[in-house]
Scaffold this active site. Structure first.
Site, short mmCIF file in Angstrom:
data_model
loop_
_atom_site.label_atom_id
_atom_site.label_comp_id
_atom_site.label_asym_id
_atom_site.label_seq_id
_atom_site.Cartn_x
_atom_site.Cartn_y
_atom_site.Cartn_z
N CYS A 59 -11.43 -38.52 5.55
CA CYS A 59 -10.38 -38.97 4.63
C CYS A 59 -9.82 -40.33 5.05
O CYS A 59 -9.30 -40.48 6.15
CB CYS A 59 -9.26 -37.94 4.59
SG CYS A 59 -7.79 -38.49 3.71
N CYS A 62 -6.12 -40.23 5.91
CA CYS A 62 -5.88 -39.68 7.26
C CYS A 62 -6.17 -40.75 8.31
O CYS A 62 -5.40 -40.92 9.26
CB CYS A 62 -6.77 -38.46 7.50
SG CYS A 62 -6.37 -37.05 6.43
#
Length: 151
Positions: A59, A62
């Site tokens: 991600c 993230c």
């Protein structure tokens, strides 16, 4: 006499190594990695708040957090009864489904095993710290009220 110096040197090296390994271990201890096998027991710790980040390695949002989570862990280290944890949803999919993680990153606060709040605010240490302290205080008061009802 020469053997005494070697023994002393060896003892000094061993103690130094032990202290260094303790320091290295403790420097990472601010953020605790939780897994499917440890999550429930940890977040159910009595009178303890757990602020948990749920992410996956792929991600970009993230990844964009950078060192934020570790910085938050270091900032929160002095706070009694508040722990900072993280879950890799890539390797702990059933756990992330169970706690209803639908997007990444997700941040949830648990107290005495119950989810008490989801964080959706700014992604900076001060905002997150304020959120955790305020929500933990609310959860603590609610738990005390529940305990008082039982008496």
């Amino acid at each position: 006499m020469k053997g005494d110096h070697r023994s002393l040197l060896l003892a000094t090296v061993l103690v130094s190594s032990l202290l260094l390994s303790t320091f290295i271990h403790d420097s990472r201890a601010e953020v605790i990695t939780l897994t499917e096998s440890t999550f429930s027991d940890k977040v159910k710790e009595k009178d303890t708040a757990w602020f948990v980040k749920f992410c996956v390695p792929w991600c970009k949002h993230c990844k964009n957090l950078g060192s934020l989570w570790e910085d938050l862990g270091k900032t929160m280290e002095g706070e009694d009864e508040i722990e900072v944890g993280e879950v890799d949803c890539g390797t702990n999919k059933p756990l992330c489904s169970k706690v209803k993680i639908g997007s990444y990153p997700s941040f949830k606060l648990f107290y005495n095993g119950e989810e008490v709040a989801r964080y959706r605010g700014a992604k900076d240490v001060e905002s997150m710290k304020t959120f955790v302290l305020e929500e933990t205080e609310k959860a603590t008061l609610n738990a005390q009220l529940e305990d008082d009802k039982d008496l």
